[in-house]
Design an enzyme around this catalytic site. Structure first.
Site, short mmCIF file in Angstrom:
data_model
loop_
_atom_site.label_atom_id
_atom_site.label_comp_id
_atom_site.label_asym_id
_atom_site.label_seq_id
_atom_site.Cartn_x
_atom_site.Cartn_y
_atom_site.Cartn_z
N GLU A 174 0.83 -1.22 0.00
CA GLU A 174 0.00 0.00 0.00
C GLU A 174 0.86 1.26 0.00
O GLU A 174 0.69 2.15 0.84
CB GLU A 174 -0.97 -0.01 1.18
CG GLU A 174 -2.01 -1.12 1.08
CD GLU A 174 -3.09 -1.06 2.14
OE1 GLU A 174 -2.85 -0.43 3.19
OE2 GLU A 174 -4.15 -1.65 1.93
N GLU A 370 -5.74 -8.38 -0.76
CA GLU A 370 -6.43 -8.11 0.52
C GLU A 370 -7.86 -7.73 0.21
O GLU A 370 -8.10 -6.91 -0.68
CB GLU A 370 -5.79 -6.94 1.28
CG GLU A 370 -4.46 -7.22 1.88
CD GLU A 370 -3.94 -6.07 2.74
OE1 GLU A 370 -4.75 -5.34 3.34
OE2 GLU A 370 -2.71 -5.90 2.80
C1 BG6 Z 1 -4.39 -2.77 4.85
C2 BG6 Z 1 -3.06 -3.27 5.33
O1 BG6 Z 1 -4.36 -1.40 4.99
O2 BG6 Z 1 -5.54 -3.09 5.53
C3 BG6 Z 1 -3.12 -4.34 6.38
O3 BG6 Z 1 -2.24 -3.68 4.27
C4 BG6 Z 1 -4.28 -4.05 7.31
O4 BG6 Z 1 -1.89 -4.39 7.02
C5 BG6 Z 1 -5.57 -4.10 6.51
O5 BG6 Z 1 -4.34 -4.87 8.41
C6 BG6 Z 1 -6.83 -3.90 7.33
O6 BG6 Z 1 -6.71 -2.76 8.09
P1 BG6 Z 1 -6.89 -2.76 9.66
O7 BG6 Z 1 -6.45 -1.43 10.07
O8 BG6 Z 1 -8.31 -3.02 9.89
O9 BG6 Z 1 -6.01 -3.83 10.18
#
Ligand code: BG6
Length: 472
Positions: A174, A370
């Protein structure tokens, strides 16, 4: 229909899962000096490790010790791929060390071998919010060009060591989050600590530029070491819609897209888009893009686009100026969408929109690395978590990606949901913001023995993989 070798799986990151923050020679990473926050409470960056503060990444979910059990559970769901990161500080504890730490390298040998035991393809991010803290203190991270060399050295060691075990790589997780210029994003992505008198926006562009050059050099190095390696960028993709059809809103949304996603243009096209160069000119920034950098960017274009997707934004124009520069303050609630308990707006169709956006521009293969739903889970009387809301979220998003393949013809390599097992949240440091198919017995208050158990969604995802996404 999805391709037969579609990579179904899940993604985690070293700093959110491994724990063992000072084991086997590991150095302190930037996420090791971020405290726990909460829903609506930001994490704090401390000056080193301060006694009495709570640093959830020190513990993670004890993946360093539990990885065999966890990989076996992923294999039970039928995973074809598993994305994680290599903690830079396990390999180079300070970042600028001359030699890598053999004990750290051996851990990832064991981890990748364990994946292959079950036919699971490891998919690896080199830098996922876990740069060595020493690089922040001594060099102010990627504001200093020397960090380019440190990163490339780290990348080379990893490519050489794991080239037969890992085919798919990503450079910076990211990378574009820093377009929202704040201390949390700057330390996570570039090991940058803001100082008094800094122009934060300039610091961000400078540091991001050095990361983009480092990424291009890493792509080049990977191809020299082994032409079969595929190196992608990793973009945090949340499409920006205009809040209304008022042309001012439409231009404002375009301005936000320019600022948030120029990183992808540089990675994939090998040069900066004109709009961002015009912005640098307008702002009177000194020219930090050296002639040799231009050549490097051109030679280090990525092989595929990896991205995360959680939500979309809606942008509303307020100011009447002509530059339509993104400020991060123009987003409004999209009244057509519901949101999670953390205010993340749920928009499955937005995933299809984002896949198309990338495809139309770059015509590269893509991987969703993701996508998932953070929620407060409740353990039922039968001891099982009935997380139908998570199933609903994932079902609709998987349907959207299937439609993007079917209708827009996007070339999609795989889908790594985030995160197959509960881990520490990156933005808030919480344990209670849970994403997993597998529950981990640990809470924000530091209670629980880290034991694992299957949620309802575990069985659902297993069936999705079995049918290659035909039955959701
Ligand atoms: C992304 C990241 O921003 O979202 C992860 O690459 C992160 O590391 C994921 O965990 C979800 O975000 P959060 O803040 O809910 O853990």
């Amino acid at each position: 229909m999805l391709r037969k070798d579609f990579l179904w799986g899940g993604a985690i990151a070293a700093h959110q899962a491994e724990g063992a923050w000072d084991t086997d020679g590991k150095g302190v990473s930037c996420s090791d000096v971020e405290t726990i926050g909460g829903n609506g409470i930001p994490r704090r960056l401390t000056d080193g490790i301060v006694p009495g503060e709570v640093y959830p990444n020190h513990e993670g979910i004890h993946f360093y010790e539990h990885y065999k059990e966890d990989i076996a559970l992923f294999a039970e769901m039928g995973f074809k791929g598993f994305r994680t990161s290599i903690a830079w500080t396990r390999i180079f504890p300070n970042g600028d060390d001359d030699k890598p730490n053999e004990a750290g390298l051996q851990f990832y040998d064991r981890l990748f071998d364990e994946c292959h035991k079950y036919g699971i393809e490891p998919i690896v991010t080199l830098s996922h919010f876990e740069m060595p803290y020493h690089l922040a203190k001594k060099y102010n991270g990627f504001t200093d060009r020397r960090c380019i060399d440190f990163f490339v050295r780290f990348a080379r060691v990893c490519f050489e060591r794991y080239q037969t075990k890992v085919k798919y790589w990503m450079t910076f997780n990211e990378i574009n989050n820093q377009a929202d210029v704040n201390q949390h994003n700057l330390i996570q992505e570039g090991a940058v600590i803001l100082r008094e008198g800094d122009d934060p926006e300039y610091i961000m562009y400078l540091s991001a530029h050095h990361e983009l050059v480092a990424s291009a050099l890493a792509v080049k190095a990977a191809h020299e070491i082994n032409p079969d390696l595929m190196v992608g960028c990793m973009i945090g993709m949340n499409g920006v819609y205009p809040a209304t059809c008022d042309p001012q809103d439409v231009m404002n949304a375009l301005g936000a897209m320019h600022q948030k996603y120029y990183f992808a243009e540089v990675h994939a096209r090998g040069h900066y888009p004109k709009h961002i160069l015009k912005k640098f000119e307008r702002k009177g920034y000194p020219d930090f893009i050296l002639p040799e950098d231009k050549e490097i960017l051109e030679q280090g274009k990525v092989d595929y686009i990896a991205f995360s997707y959680y939500m979309s934004y809606a942008s509303s124009h307020k100011r009447g100026n002509k530059d339509f520069d993104y400020t991060g303050e123009d987003f409004v609630r999209n009244t057509y969408l519901k949101a999670s308990d953390w205010g993340w707006q749920i928009d499955p169709l937005g995933l299809r929109w984002c896949l198309s956006w990338f495809h139309d521009r770059f015509e590269l293969p893509m991987m969703i690395v993701e996508n998932g739903f953070g929620a407060y889970d409740k353990i039922g009387e039968d001891g099982v978590i009935d997380d139908q809301y998570r199933i609903d979220y994932l079902k609709e998003h998987i349907q959207a990606l299937k439609d993007a393949v079917e209708y827009e013809g996007v070339d999609l390599l795989g889908y790594m949901m985030w995160s197959p097992i509960d881990i520490v949240s990156a933005s808030t440091g919480e344990y209670d913001k849970r994403y997993g198919f597998i529950h981990v017995n640990r809470t924000n208050e530091g209670e629980g023995d880290f034991s694992r158990s299957k949620k309802k969604s575990f069985h659902w995802y297993k069936h999705v993989i079995e049918t290659n996404g035909e039955e959701l």
